[in-house]
Design a protein around this motif. Structure first.
Motif, short mmCIF file in Angstrom:
data_model
loop_
_atom_site.label_atom_id
_atom_site.label_comp_id
_atom_site.label_asym_id
_atom_site.label_seq_id
_atom_site.Cartn_x
_atom_site.Cartn_y
_atom_site.Cartn_z
N SER A 20 0.81 -1.22 0.00
CA SER A 20 0.00 0.00 0.00
C SER A 20 0.84 1.26 0.00
O SER A 20 0.41 2.31 -0.49
N ASP A 25 -1.10 3.83 -7.79
CA ASP A 25 -2.52 4.09 -8.01
C ASP A 25 -3.23 4.29 -6.67
O ASP A 25 -3.13 3.46 -5.77
N LEU A 27 -6.47 4.34 -5.99
CA LEU A 27 -7.58 3.41 -5.76
C LEU A 27 -7.06 2.07 -5.25
O LEU A 27 -7.62 1.50 -4.30
N SER A 30 -6.05 2.43 -1.65
CA SER A 30 -7.21 2.46 -0.75
C SER A 30 -7.77 1.07 -0.52
O SER A 30 -8.14 0.72 0.61
N ILE A 31 -7.82 0.26 -1.56
CA ILE A 31 -8.34 -1.10 -1.42
C ILE A 31 -7.38 -1.94 -0.57
O ILE A 31 -7.81 -2.72 0.30
N ILE A 69 -12.15 5.44 -0.97
CA ILE A 69 -12.49 5.09 -2.35
C ILE A 69 -13.39 6.15 -2.97
O ILE A 69 -13.22 6.54 -4.12
N THR A 71 -13.45 9.28 -2.15
CA THR A 71 -12.62 10.46 -2.38
C THR A 71 -11.79 10.31 -3.65
O THR A 71 -11.66 11.26 -4.42
N VAL A 72 -11.26 9.12 -3.89
CA VAL A 72 -10.48 8.89 -5.11
C VAL A 72 -11.36 9.06 -6.34
O VAL A 72 -10.94 9.64 -7.35
N TYR A 73 -12.58 8.56 -6.28
CA TYR A 73 -13.48 8.69 -7.42
C TYR A 73 -13.93 10.12 -7.67
O TYR A 73 -14.23 10.50 -8.80
#
Length: 81
Positions: A20, A25, A27, A30-31, A69, A71-73
């Protein structure tokens, strides 16, 4: 406690934390952070702190992962790199 399960959880925690931090990336980071929170939840449950494990599962793996997630989107990139 089963020491083999503890060592496996510890190895997975270290791997998830390093991945992480190294991934580019947002996203994916975050996952992976959500999976790290779930693994730490399993560690708390293994140690017998069920209330802390439940809180980590709901807040760490649930709410904060969803907020990250989302926020990333909702962000857009201005640079082309």
């Amino acid at each position: 406690m089963i020491w083999q399960f503890d060592i496996l959880l510890l190895l997975l925690l270290v791997i998830a934390s390093v991945i992480s931090l190294r991934v580019k990336d947002l996203l994916a980071a975050s996952i992976i952070f959500g999976s790290y929170s779930f693994l730490i939840c399993l560690m708390w449950a293994e140690m017998g702190a069920v209330d802390v494990a439940f809180t980590e599962a709901t807040v760490g793996a649930g709410i904060s992962a969803v907020i990250l997630i989302a926020t990333v989107y909702n962000t857009n990139r201005n640079s082309s790199d």
